[in-house]
Design an enzyme around this catalytic site. Structure first.
Site, PDB file in Angstrom:
ATOM      1  N   LYS A 210     -13.397  19.904 -23.210  1.00  0.00           N
ATOM      2  CA  LYS A 210     -14.679  20.184 -23.847  1.00  0.00           C
ATOM      3  C   LYS A 210     -14.527  21.202 -24.975  1.00  0.00           C
ATOM      4  O   LYS A 210     -15.016  21.003 -26.089  1.00  0.00           O
ATOM      5  CB  LYS A 210     -15.685  20.680 -22.807  1.00  0.00           C
ATOM      6  CG  LYS A 210     -17.095  20.859 -23.358  1.00  0.00           C
ATOM      7  CD  LYS A 210     -18.013  21.586 -22.376  1.00  0.00           C
ATOM      8  CE  LYS A 210     -18.161  20.846 -21.078  1.00  0.00           C
ATOM      9  NZ  LYS A 210     -19.144  21.518 -20.193  1.00  0.00           N
ATOM     10  N   GLU A 216      -3.547  23.988 -20.057  1.00  0.00           N
ATOM     11  CA  GLU A 216      -2.706  22.888 -19.592  1.00  0.00           C
ATOM     12  C   GLU A 216      -2.882  21.654 -20.480  1.00  0.00           C
ATOM     13  O   GLU A 216      -1.895  20.997 -20.864  1.00  0.00           O
ATOM     14  CB  GLU A 216      -3.055  22.527 -18.140  1.00  0.00           C
ATOM     15  CG  GLU A 216      -2.791  23.628 -17.124  1.00  0.00           C
ATOM     16  CD  GLU A 216      -3.973  24.561 -16.928  1.00  0.00           C
ATOM     17  OE1 GLU A 216      -3.994  25.284 -15.917  1.00  0.00           O
ATOM     18  OE2 GLU A 216      -4.886  24.569 -17.789  1.00  0.00           O
ATOM     19  N   GLY A 282     -17.356  20.070 -15.150  1.00  0.00           N
ATOM     20  CA  GLY A 282     -16.177  19.209 -15.181  1.00  0.00           C
ATOM     21  C   GLY A 282     -16.097  18.255 -14.013  1.00  0.00           C
ATOM     22  O   GLY A 282     -15.769  17.076 -14.173  1.00  0.00           O
ATOM     23  N   ARG A 283     -16.401  18.741 -12.804  1.00  0.00           N
ATOM     24  CA  ARG A 283     -16.270  17.889 -11.619  1.00  0.00           C
ATOM     25  C   ARG A 283     -17.412  16.893 -11.498  1.00  0.00           C
ATOM     26  O   ARG A 283     -17.413  16.059 -10.601  1.00  0.00           O
ATOM     27  CB  ARG A 283     -16.177  18.761 -10.371  1.00  0.00           C
ATOM     28  CG  ARG A 283     -17.339  19.730 -10.171  1.00  0.00           C
ATOM     29  CD  ARG A 283     -16.995  20.757  -9.098  1.00  0.00           C
ATOM     30  NE  ARG A 283     -17.993  21.799  -8.947  1.00  0.00           N
ATOM     31  CZ  ARG A 283     -18.074  22.900  -9.690  1.00  0.00           C
ATOM     32  NH1 ARG A 283     -17.216  23.077 -10.673  1.00  0.00           N
ATOM     33  NH2 ARG A 283     -18.992  23.817  -9.454  1.00  0.00           N
ATOM     34  N   GLU A 368     -14.787  23.206  -4.911  1.00  0.00           N
ATOM     35  CA  GLU A 368     -15.062  24.042  -6.078  1.00  0.00           C
ATOM     36  C   GLU A 368     -16.548  24.342  -6.171  1.00  0.00           C
ATOM     37  O   GLU A 368     -16.944  25.403  -6.637  1.00  0.00           O
ATOM     38  CB  GLU A 368     -14.569  23.345  -7.353  1.00  0.00           C
ATOM     39  CG  GLU A 368     -14.512  24.259  -8.574  1.00  0.00           C
ATOM     40  CD  GLU A 368     -13.759  23.645  -9.738  1.00  0.00           C
ATOM     41  OE1 GLU A 368     -12.547  23.918  -9.876  1.00  0.00           O
ATOM     42  OE2 GLU A 368     -14.365  22.879 -10.501  1.00  0.00           O
ATOM     43  N   HIS A 399      -1.237   6.673  11.253  1.00  0.00           N
ATOM     44  CA  HIS A 399       0.146   6.952  11.630  1.00  0.00           C
ATOM     45  C   HIS A 399       0.601   8.320  11.144  1.00  0.00           C
ATOM     46  O   HIS A 399       1.802   8.598  11.099  1.00  0.00           O
ATOM     47  CB  HIS A 399       1.063   5.858  11.074  1.00  0.00           C
ATOM     48  CG  HIS A 399       0.835   4.523  11.711  1.00  0.00           C
ATOM     49  ND1 HIS A 399       1.581   4.072  12.784  1.00  0.00           N
ATOM     50  CD2 HIS A 399      -0.073   3.540  11.454  1.00  0.00           C
ATOM     51  CE1 HIS A 399       1.153   2.872  13.145  1.00  0.00           C
ATOM     52  NE2 HIS A 399       0.151   2.534  12.353  1.00  0.00           N
ATOM     53  N   LYS A 523      -5.945  32.099 -13.863  1.00  0.00           N
ATOM     54  CA  LYS A 523      -5.652  31.661 -15.229  1.00  0.00           C
ATOM     55  C   LYS A 523      -5.436  32.863 -16.147  1.00  0.00           C
ATOM     56  O   LYS A 523      -4.535  32.867 -16.990  1.00  0.00           O
ATOM     57  CB  LYS A 523      -6.798  30.795 -15.742  1.00  0.00           C
ATOM     58  CG  LYS A 523      -6.890  29.436 -15.047  1.00  0.00           C
ATOM     59  CD  LYS A 523      -8.238  28.768 -15.226  1.00  0.00           C
ATOM     60  CE  LYS A 523      -8.542  28.434 -16.654  1.00  0.00           C
ATOM     61  NZ  LYS A 523      -9.810  27.673 -16.776  1.00  0.00           N
TER      62      LYS A 523
END
Length: 560
Positions: A210, A216, A282-283, A368, A399, A523
Site C-alpha cells: 500500500k 520485505e 491488510g488481512r 493479528e 495421521h 520491525k
C-alpha cells in the site's frame, strides 16, 4: 471515544458463569434425549450448511450467549462499521472491507468522510478487470513481445496470505494458461526458488504494498528487478543501458499501491498501479486490488463471484437475528470455550486439499486481529482474549495431530469443512474416492462427539490395561460446515464467515480488531540491528548481551 462495554459486568456473563459451575457436557445423552437438536442447531448461511449440534452447549447456554451479544452491542457495532464510523480507534480510521464487495449500483450510495466509496471501489475493480483481460488475451506483452505465462505476486502478510490461499483453493478455475506464484519471505531462498525455472520474457511481477515502503516487499521487488534485468541481458533481449532496463520494468512490473510517486521512482508506470484505501486492513484485503493476481488467473467474472460470496455473508450478518446469525453464534461459541471452558486453541480442519492454506490465512485474520491485551479505549482487557488457530487438511491431519484432539487433556474446539462435489471426481477400482474421503470427515466428528466407552471396548474382546488406552471420552466439540462445491462464491462465504466470527469476539472483548501494533516493535528493532550485522561497531555496542553473542556467532560462521 465510546468506552467498550465490559462483558464481565453484564448479566449474561453472570448467567454463563453460573451455568459453567454446574456444567457437565453429555453429547450422547443430549442427542438421545432430544431428537430435534440437530435440526435446531443446523443453520443455512448462503450456500453453506452449518451444523452446530456437536458443540458443548445447551439451549440455555446458547440463549445466554445471545444475550451476551445483545448486552455488549455486537449488532450496533457492526452497523457502525458498515456505516463507516471510525471504529479503528488507534489509527482513527473507518473499517470498510465490507465495502469492497458491495455490488455495483448498491443503494444508498456509501459516502464516508467525503469519499464516494462505492464509486471508488468500482473504478478500481473495473481497472483491474481491464488490465487482467489485456494480460489474459495476450494484448499485454513482455518486452520481447511474448505473452505472459507466469504472474509473481510480491507481498507479505495480507498481501500474500490472502492471494496464495485463494489461488490454491480455486486452481481448478484457472482458464487462461497463466500460473501464479507468490514471494513473501525476505529470506532470499524464497525469491530464488520461486523464479528458478521461470523465463523473464513471459513473467509479470505484481508488487503489492500500500505504502510502497514495506521492507520485505521492496527488498524482494528490487531482487526481482535485478533478476529480470540479468536474465534479459544474458539472452540479448535488452541492452546494458538505462533506457532498456526502464522499458523492461515497464513491461514486466505493475503495482498494487497508492504511493504513486514511489511506484514511479521504482520504474513502474503509475497508470499500472492499482490502489486501495487506509480503511482496508491488510488481512482483510484479498477482495481489494490485492486480488489482482487472482483476477488475471481466474478472470474478472470469477473474482466478482468471489466478492458476491463475501457480500452474501455480510448481508446475513446485517439482517439475521442474533439467535440465527451464524457468524455471531460461532463467535459466541468461541467465547464460551475460551472464557468459560478454558480452551486456548482452535483447529480448522478442511476436508479439501484445495484449502491447504486456509488455516494459515486464518492465523493472521484471527490472531493479528484479536491478539490484544488492551481494549479500544486503551484500558486493560478484563478477560482472556484470542485463540491460537491452526490446522491442516484431512486426512493428513488424522495421521499427525488428531491423537491430541481425541484423547489429549486439552479442550480443542474444531471446525470441519467439506464439500459434496469434488473438483476432480476420481474412482479407485470402481469406488468413489471422494465418498471415502467424506466418510472420514463424518467419522471424525462422530468419534469426537460420542467417543467410545470402556464397556464398548470390552465388548470387542479387549481386556486389561488396553481398555483404557482404547477408550475415547467424547464430548470433544466440533462444528461441521458443508457446501455443494468449492466455488469462488463459496470461498468468499467461508472467508467472510471467519471475518465476522473474529469481529464478534472482538466486540465482546472490547478490543480493536483492526490494528496490529504488536508487529511494529520487532520491525523497528530489525532496522537497528541490521547495521550491526553489517559491521557497525556502534550498532553492535547498543545491543543486549544475548543479541551481541548471537551476532558474534553469526560473524564467526558466515562463510561469504
Amino acid at each position: 471515544m465510546t468506552a467498550p462495554i465490559d462483558a464481565t459486568t453484564t448479566p449474561a456473563w453472570a448467567e454463563l458463569t453460573a451455568l459453567r459451575e454446574s456444567f457437565s457436557p453429555d453429547l450422547r445423552g443430549w442427542f438421545a434425549a432430544d431428537p430435534t437438536r440437530v435440526e435446531r442447531l443446523s443453520l443455512p448461511l448462503a450456500d453453506l450448511h452449518v451444523d452446530l449440534s456437536k458443540n458443548l452447549v445447551t439451549d440455555e447456554i446458547v440463549a445466554s450467549l445471545v444475550r451476551l451479544a445483545e448486552q455488549t452491542g455486537v449488532a450496533e457495532r457492526y452497523a457502525a462499521m458498515l456505516a463507516g464510523a471510525h471504529i479503528n480507534t488507534t489509527e482513527d480510521r473507518a473499517v470498510l472491507h465490507t465495502a469492497l464487495r458491495r455490488p455495483a449500483g448498491a443503494s444508498p450510495e456509501l459516502v464516508v468522510d467525503g469519499q464516494h466509496v462505492d464509486a471508488d471501489v468500482q473504478s478500481v475493480l473495473d481497472a483491474m478487470a481491464a488490465f487482467a483481460e489485456r494480460v489474459r488475451s495476450g494484448d499485454w506483452l513482455g518486452v520481447t513481445g511474448k505473452k505472459v505465462t507466469h504472474v509473481v505476486n510480491i507481498g507479505i502478510g495480507g498481501s500474500d496470505l490472502g492471494p496464495v490461499m485463494v489461488y490454491e483453493a480455486l486452481k481448478p478455475y484457472a482458464d487462461a494458461g497463466i500460473e501464479a506464484r507468490f514471494v513473501s519471505n525476505i529470506d532470499p531462498t524464497d525469491l530464488a526458488q520461486t523464479t528458478a525455472d521461470l523465463d523473464p520474457e513471459n513473467t509479470l511481477f505484481i508488487v503489492a504494498s500500500k505504502t510502497f515502503t514495506t521492507l520485505e516487499t521492496l527488498t524482494n521487488a528490487r531482487l526481482a528487478r535485478d533478476w529480470l534485468w540479468t536474465g534479459l541481458a544474458a539472452s540479448g533481449a535488452i541492452g546494458d543501458d538505462e533506457a532498456s532496463r526502464t522499458d523492461a520494468v515497464a513491461h514486466h512490473f505493475v503495482a498494487v499501491s497508492t504511493a504513486l510517486d514511489k511506484v514511479a521512482e521504482f520504474g513502474i508506470d503509475p497508470a499500472n498501479a492499482f490502489g486501495f484505501w487506509d480503511w482496508v486492513g491488510g488481512r482483510y484485503s484479498v477482495d481489494s486490488a490485492i486480488g489482482l493476481s487472482l483476477t488475471i488467473v481466474f478472470g474478472a467474472a470469477a473474482f466478482r463471484e468471489l466478492l458476491a460470496g463475501f457480500h452474501a455473508v455480510d448481508e446475513h450478518v446485517r439482517t439475521a437475528p442474533l439467535a440465527q446469525n451464524v457468524p455471531v453464534l460461532m463467535g459466541l461459541l468461541n467465547i464460551w470455550y475460551t472464557n468459560f471452558l478454558g480452551a486456548q486453541s482452535h483447529a480448522v480442519l478442511p476436508y479439501a486439499q484445495q484449502l491447504s492454506r486456509f488455516a494459515a490465512y486464518l492465523q493472521q485474520l484471527t490472531m493479528e486481529s484479536n491478539g490484544k491485551s488492551v481494549r479500544w479505549d486503551g484500558t486493560p482487557v478484563t478477560t482472556d482474549t484470542g485463540e491460537v488457530f491452526w490446522g491442516e487438511p484431512g486426512t493428513n491431519g488424522q495421521h499427525a495431530f488428531y491423537q491430541l484432539i481425541h484423547q489429549g487433556t486439552r479442550l480443542i474446539p474444531a471446525d470441519f469443512i467439506a464439500f459434496v462435489n469434488p473438483a476432480y471426481p476420481l474412482a479407485d477400482d470402481g469406488r468413489d474416492v471422494h465418498g471415502l474421503f467424506l466418510a472420514n470427515f463424518l467419522a471424525q466428528t462422530k468419534a469426537l462427539a460420542f467417543g467410545k466407552t470402556a464397556s464398548e471396548v470390552e465388548a470387542e474382546g479387549t481386556e486389561g490395561p488396553l481398555v483404557a488406552a482404547r477408550t475415547f471420552g467424547g464430548n470433544r466439540p466440533t462444528t461441521s460446515i458443508f457446501a455443494p462445491s468449492l466455488t469462488p462464491a463459496v470461498l468468499g462465504q467461508l472467508i467472510a464467515l471467519y471475518e465476522h466470527i473474529t469481529f464478534t469476539q472482538g466486540v465482546i472483548w472490547g478490543i480493536n480488531s483492526f490494528d496490529q501494533w504488536g508487529v511494529e516493535l520487532g520491525k523497528q528493532l530489525a532496522l537497528q540491528i541490521a547495521p550491526a550485522i553489517e559491521g557497525d561497531a556502534d550498532a553492535l555496542a547498543a545491543q543486549d548481551a544475548s543479541t551481541k553473542a548471537l551476532l558474534a556467532y553469526y560473524q564467526a560462521h558466515r562463510s561469504f
